[in-house]
Design a protein around this motif. Structure first.
Motif, PDB file in Angstrom:
ATOM      1  N   LEU A  80       0.820  -1.057  -0.027  1.00 44.89           N
ATOM      2  CA  LEU A  80       0.019  -0.073   0.095  1.00 44.89           C
ATOM      3  C   LEU A  80       0.973   1.348   0.012  1.00 44.89           C
ATOM      4  O   LEU A  80       0.518   2.218  -0.915  1.00 44.89           O
ATOM      5  N   MET A  81       1.781   1.218   0.921  1.00 44.35           N
ATOM      6  CA  MET A  81       2.794   2.523   0.853  1.00 44.35           C
ATOM      7  C   MET A  81       3.433   2.728  -0.421  1.00 44.35           C
ATOM      8  O   MET A  81       3.350   3.981  -0.938  1.00 44.35           O
ATOM      9  N   HIS A  82       3.896   1.818  -1.042  1.00 46.46           N
ATOM     10  CA  HIS A  82       4.531   1.953  -2.468  1.00 46.46           C
ATOM     11  C   HIS A  82       3.630   2.343  -3.425  1.00 46.46           C
ATOM     12  O   HIS A  82       3.784   3.059  -4.312  1.00 46.46           O
ATOM     13  N   ASP A  83       2.221   1.482  -3.558  1.00 41.35           N
ATOM     14  CA  ASP A  83       1.248   1.655  -4.562  1.00 41.35           C
ATOM     15  C   ASP A  83       0.993   3.302  -4.342  1.00 41.35           C
ATOM     16  O   ASP A  83       0.416   3.668  -5.461  1.00 41.35           O
ATOM     17  N   ASP A  84       0.737   3.551  -2.975  1.00 36.48           N
ATOM     18  CA  ASP A  84      -0.027   4.951  -3.154  1.00 36.48           C
ATOM     19  C   ASP A  84       1.106   5.910  -3.737  1.00 36.48           C
ATOM     20  O   ASP A  84       0.809   6.971  -4.272  1.00 36.48           O
ATOM     21  N   ILE A  85       2.456   5.746  -3.557  1.00 35.24           N
ATOM     22  CA  ILE A  85       3.251   6.829  -4.038  1.00 35.24           C
ATOM     23  C   ILE A  85       3.262   6.739  -5.848  1.00 35.24           C
ATOM     24  O   ILE A  85       2.912   7.583  -6.381  1.00 35.24           O
ATOM     25  N   MET A  86       2.908   5.390  -6.378  1.00 31.54           N
ATOM     26  CA  MET A  86       2.855   5.197  -7.806  1.00 31.54           C
ATOM     27  C   MET A  86       1.656   5.791  -8.207  1.00 31.54           C
ATOM     28  O   MET A  86       1.408   6.373  -9.256  1.00 31.54           O
TER      29      MET A  86
ATOM     30  N   PRO B  28       5.191  -8.834 -16.264  1.00 27.90           N
ATOM     31  CA  PRO B  28       5.187  -7.641 -17.643  1.00 27.90           C
ATOM     32  C   PRO B  28       6.506  -7.430 -17.817  1.00 27.90           C
ATOM     33  O   PRO B  28       7.388  -7.440 -16.824  1.00 27.90           O
ATOM     34  N   VAL B  29       7.091  -7.298 -18.850  1.00 28.22           N
ATOM     35  CA  VAL B  29       8.547  -6.932 -19.260  1.00 28.22           C
ATOM     36  C   VAL B  29       8.887  -5.588 -18.688  1.00 28.22           C
ATOM     37  O   VAL B  29      10.099  -5.513 -18.167  1.00 28.22           O
ATOM     38  N   GLU B  30       7.804  -4.611 -18.622  1.00 24.71           N
ATOM     39  CA  GLU B  30       8.154  -3.409 -17.835  1.00 24.71           C
ATOM     40  C   GLU B  30       8.811  -3.728 -16.255  1.00 24.71           C
ATOM     41  O   GLU B  30       9.526  -2.738 -15.866  1.00 24.71           O
ATOM     42  N   LEU B  31       8.401  -4.815 -15.800  1.00 25.28           N
ATOM     43  CA  LEU B  31       8.961  -5.008 -14.342  1.00 25.28           C
ATOM     44  C   LEU B  31      10.400  -5.683 -14.363  1.00 25.28           C
ATOM     45  O   LEU B  31      10.943  -5.586 -13.380  1.00 25.28           O
ATOM     46  N   TYR B  32      10.681  -6.627 -15.413  1.00 25.85           N
ATOM     47  CA  TYR B  32      12.036  -7.442 -15.500  1.00 25.85           C
ATOM     48  C   TYR B  32      12.926  -6.673 -16.098  1.00 25.85           C
ATOM     49  O   TYR B  32      14.133  -7.090 -16.077  1.00 25.85           O
ATOM     50  N   GLU B  33      12.630  -6.083 -17.334  1.00 25.56           N
ATOM     51  CA  GLU B  33      13.654  -5.571 -18.052  1.00 25.56           C
ATOM     52  C   GLU B  33      14.579  -4.524 -17.371  1.00 25.56           C
ATOM     53  O   GLU B  33      15.860  -4.507 -17.452  1.00 25.56           O
ATOM     54  N   PRO B  34      14.159  -3.760 -16.332  1.00 29.26           N
ATOM     55  CA  PRO B  34      14.799  -3.066 -15.788  1.00 29.26           C
ATOM     56  C   PRO B  34      15.953  -3.579 -14.711  1.00 29.26           C
ATOM     57  O   PRO B  34      16.999  -3.154 -14.451  1.00 29.26           O
ATOM     58  N   ILE B  35      15.463  -4.918 -14.403  1.00 28.62           N
ATOM     59  CA  ILE B  35      16.502  -5.522 -13.361  1.00 28.62           C
ATOM     60  C   ILE B  35      17.517  -6.054 -14.536  1.00 28.62           C
ATOM     61  O   ILE B  35      18.785  -6.215 -13.949  1.00 28.62           O
ATOM     62  N   SER B  36      17.303  -6.862 -15.445  1.00 27.72           N
ATOM     63  CA  SER B  36      18.247  -7.079 -16.436  1.00 27.72           C
ATOM     64  C   SER B  36      19.308  -6.002 -16.866  1.00 27.72           C
ATOM     65  O   SER B  36      20.346  -6.237 -16.871  1.00 27.72           O
ATOM     66  N   TYR B  37      18.429  -4.822 -17.043  1.00 26.38           N
ATOM     67  CA  TYR B  37      19.288  -3.635 -17.573  1.00 26.38           C
ATOM     68  C   TYR B  37      20.303  -3.156 -16.290  1.00 26.38           C
ATOM     69  O   TYR B  37      21.694  -3.160 -16.731  1.00 26.38           O
ATOM     70  N   PHE B  78      19.461  -3.596  -6.158  1.00 24.76           N
ATOM     71  CA  PHE B  78      18.165  -3.269  -5.647  1.00 24.76           C
ATOM     72  C   PHE B  78      18.479  -1.711  -4.800  1.00 24.76           C
ATOM     73  O   PHE B  78      17.853  -0.730  -5.258  1.00 24.76           O
ATOM     74  N   THR B  79      19.426  -1.813  -3.959  1.00 25.17           N
ATOM     75  CA  THR B  79      19.686  -0.620  -3.222  1.00 25.17           C
ATOM     76  C   THR B  79      19.980   0.796  -4.218  1.00 25.17           C
ATOM     77  O   THR B  79      19.584   1.801  -3.979  1.00 25.17           O
ATOM     78  N   LEU B  80      20.652   0.267  -5.205  1.00 23.55           N
ATOM     79  CA  LEU B  80      21.206   1.418  -6.133  1.00 23.55           C
ATOM     80  C   LEU B  80      19.975   1.944  -6.835  1.00 23.55           C
ATOM     81  O   LEU B  80      19.848   3.114  -7.180  1.00 23.55           O
ATOM     82  N   MET B  81      19.026   0.908  -7.570  1.00 22.96           N
ATOM     83  CA  MET B  81      17.862   1.344  -8.212  1.00 22.96           C
ATOM     84  C   MET B  81      17.085   2.551  -7.197  1.00 22.96           C
ATOM     85  O   MET B  81      16.603   3.382  -7.826  1.00 22.96           O
ATOM     86  N   ILE B 108      10.550   2.091  -8.821  1.00 19.61           N
ATOM     87  CA  ILE B 108      10.240   1.693  -7.281  1.00 19.61           C
ATOM     88  C   ILE B 108       9.845   0.100  -7.164  1.00 19.61           C
ATOM     89  O   ILE B 108      10.165  -0.748  -6.653  1.00 19.61           O
ATOM     90  N   LEU B 109       8.989  -0.323  -8.450  1.00 21.79           N
ATOM     91  CA  LEU B 109       8.385  -1.351  -8.418  1.00 21.79           C
ATOM     92  C   LEU B 109       9.466  -2.581  -8.862  1.00 21.79           C
ATOM     93  O   LEU B 109       9.132  -3.623  -8.185  1.00 21.79           O
ATOM     94  N   SER B 110      10.172  -2.328  -9.653  1.00 22.66           N
ATOM     95  CA  SER B 110      11.249  -3.289 -10.216  1.00 22.66           C
ATOM     96  C   SER B 110      12.272  -3.585  -9.026  1.00 22.66           C
ATOM     97  O   SER B 110      12.558  -4.554  -8.799  1.00 22.66           O
ATOM     98  N   GLY B 111      12.468  -2.648  -8.155  1.00 22.74           N
ATOM     99  CA  GLY B 111      13.487  -2.679  -7.369  1.00 22.74           C
ATOM    100  C   GLY B 111      12.602  -3.664  -6.231  1.00 22.74           C
ATOM    101  O   GLY B 111      13.503  -4.349  -5.682  1.00 22.74           O
ATOM    102  N   ASP B 112      11.469  -3.383  -6.089  1.00 20.69           N
ATOM    103  CA  ASP B 112      10.792  -4.248  -4.950  1.00 20.69           C
ATOM    104  C   ASP B 112      10.623  -5.624  -5.477  1.00 20.69           C
ATOM    105  O   ASP B 112      11.096  -6.506  -4.524  1.00 20.69           O
ATOM    106  N   VAL B 113      10.590  -6.201  -6.550  1.00 22.47           N
ATOM    107  CA  VAL B 113      10.486  -7.514  -6.838  1.00 22.47           C
ATOM    108  C   VAL B 113      12.079  -7.973  -6.842  1.00 22.47           C
ATOM    109  O   VAL B 113      12.295  -9.137  -6.745  1.00 22.47           O
ATOM    110  N   MET B 114      12.985  -6.802  -7.161  1.00 24.11           N
ATOM    111  CA  MET B 114      14.507  -7.269  -7.068  1.00 24.11           C
ATOM    112  C   MET B 114      14.717  -7.726  -5.648  1.00 24.11           C
ATOM    113  O   MET B 114      15.604  -9.006  -5.413  1.00 24.11           O
TER     114      MET B 114
END
Lengths: 329, 329
Positions: A80-86, B28-37, B78-81, B108-114
């Motif tokens: 929720l905290m992160h979604d609210d930013i987004m 979705p690619v938008e989530l995982y491409e930034p991690i590979s990048y 992840f911390t860098l992102m 934010i979201l790619s970092g979370d999933v990382m």
């Protein structure tokens, strides 16, 4: 019935006391205050309650798993905290969101440490169960992120299919209910079959709950509904209702719908009335109710097929979830 | 010596192949491409290398722990992102940062999933070691977040004490090096005493490395240094050098320093020269080198007291860390 009700209140009270008494950390305060803040905003605590009741169906001492159950709630509030930013949301449960009250950086970093603390709480289980529970949790957490990204993608898309929408809400909201239930069952040493059925039960009713949310946003009783009826229509949110309406509207109806959800600005009341009228003409309410009922029926059939030693907890869980099915706000 | 060097190259090659071959997810690619990048931007891979070499000092088959070693690198990235969003940084290793190339929400979201994927990789260890390793990792991860928050707090503070600064860099950068080393040792079944010493070794040299960074930013050889000398001076960054200078400058010197780090805008070259001159007058370089050397000495004394069966890996780890101590860029 009244005894069951007391049980739930007792469980919720124990859970609430546990949440209030938990220290996420102290320094720097900018990092930890937002966590206490968002956790204190309340909510129904439905996810940890599902974990505790699922556990209680197979084992009596639910007090033993208050910390891991709380992990599910902390994870939920992290999202929720992160979604609210987004989503650039100003309010959460009627109070300022963390990024509004502090700032976006604080909401990012406090959220990050919340996720870490959720993992910390998950460690408070029988070490033998750690690999399986963490694997399920990781999969769930990744799916929740995937669902959020799909949801953001949908905002920029012209057309979203019914299947894609159902899959998005499955990931974004339903799998965490499934996990909450399966997690409790695993911790109680329930049969693997039952644990999996509880996951499926949670996912199915979770999808049903979101469809109910979509429905209530348009068709709730104004007197009983807590927020503005038609909010989703005003913001052109791609709910199940709008997706089906766009799929089924033909000719003049289609033109009218495109007109109202085009970029122009309208009087809000007028727009809600007009789009609702189109929904009524197409029969969107019945269509959504039918789809929702399919998921509820599937879920409750799975629930009915469980082999549960503690009938009181079973009945309580059944009542809690049925109350959610029948809620009017 | 050349045999050791080949060993490091072989380990780094194995690690790099493992990183390149790892799938974080697809949709979705938008989530995982930034991690590979961000993972493809390179870097020295020093943290997983520390884990692998620490392991190799006690056990030969480092190939068995490539995935958990990679978790440390994924966590670091992840911390860098997320830090890059908070610091509004346009570039990372000479390429666009994730929030610049995509947007802040994606970062934010790619970092979370990382972070979730890092935990997934940590699961790929002996289940008996999972509780202790996860506990250490969680503590480290929370400290890294705490360090980042302190760092952001310092930006808004007039005065930061030397001790507070050292503690901030300990949390923000050093504890992860400590964890990387202790983690490898634990996975190899090293004696607990050695594992703890390796943590302390990592933390101490980690603090030394950051002081070296602060020092090089002002006193590096322009020819050898990869980036602009004096960048920290230009941005008034509260490094060890500035903190000590503000503490020690008196009278005219103090006025001059306050003038240059006040809000006014200056010619960059001129400002770097002027502040460096003040540093020179106070003897900041020698002071920083002394402090840095204290941490290095303490760290290497801990390293020297280990009881290691595999001398080749010990010598390699010693050389790698000494090269970092002696680096000029």
């Amino acid at each position: 019935m009244s005894e069951n009700k007391n049980d739930v209140n007792k469980i919720l009270q124990d859970l609430e006391n546990h949440i209030q008494g938990y220290s996420y950390g102290t320094s720097p305060v900018e990092l930890y205050e937002p966590i206490s803040y968002i956790m204190s905003l309340g909510g129904k605590r439905i996810r940890p309650l599902l974990t505790l009741l699922s556990y209680a169906m197979y084992k009596e001492d639910y007090q033993e798993i208050l910390t891991p159950a709380m992990a599910v709630e902390v994870f939920h509030n992290f999202t929720l905290m992160h979604d609210d930013i987004m989503d650039n949301a100003p309010l959460r449960r009627g109070k300022a969101t963390v990024h509004e009250k502090w700032n976006a950086n604080t909401a990012i970093l406090s959220g990050d440490v919340m996720l870490v603390r959720a993992y910390d709480m998950l460690l408070d289980i029988n070490p033998n169960l750690l690999p399986i529970c963490l694997k399920l949790f990781n999969q769930t957490a990744a799916e929740v992120c995937e669902g959020q990204q799909h949801d953001m993608n949908f905002e920029k898309m012209d057309t979203v299919s019914e299947n894609a929408y159902i899959d998005m809400i499955r990931q974004k909201t339903a799998v965490l209910l499934g996990f909450a239930l399966e997690f409790g069952a695993i911790l109680a040493g329930a049969p693997t079959d039952d644990a999996r059925k509880l996951y499926d039960f949670g996912v199915n009713i979770g999808i049903g709950f979101q469809l109910k949310d979509d429905l209530l946003d348009v068709y709730a009783d104004k007197e009983k509904f807590g927020k503005q009826v038609g909010g989703d229509i005003i913001s052109n949110k791609k709910t199940f209702l709008l997706i089906k309406a766009k799929e089924l509207a033909k000719g003049e109806q289609r033109n009218a719908l495109e007109h109202w959800i085009g970029g122009a600005s309208f009087d809000k009341e007028e727009k809600v009335q007009a789009v609702t009228k189109i929904y009524d003409q197409i029969g969107i309410k019945a269509l959504t109710e039918k789809k929702m009922q399919e998921f509820f029926d599937k879920g409750f059939a799975q629930f009915a097929s469980l082999n549960v030693p503690h009938a009181d907890a079973y009945n309580t869980l059944l009542k809690i979830t049925q109350d959610l099915v029948n809620r009017e706000k």
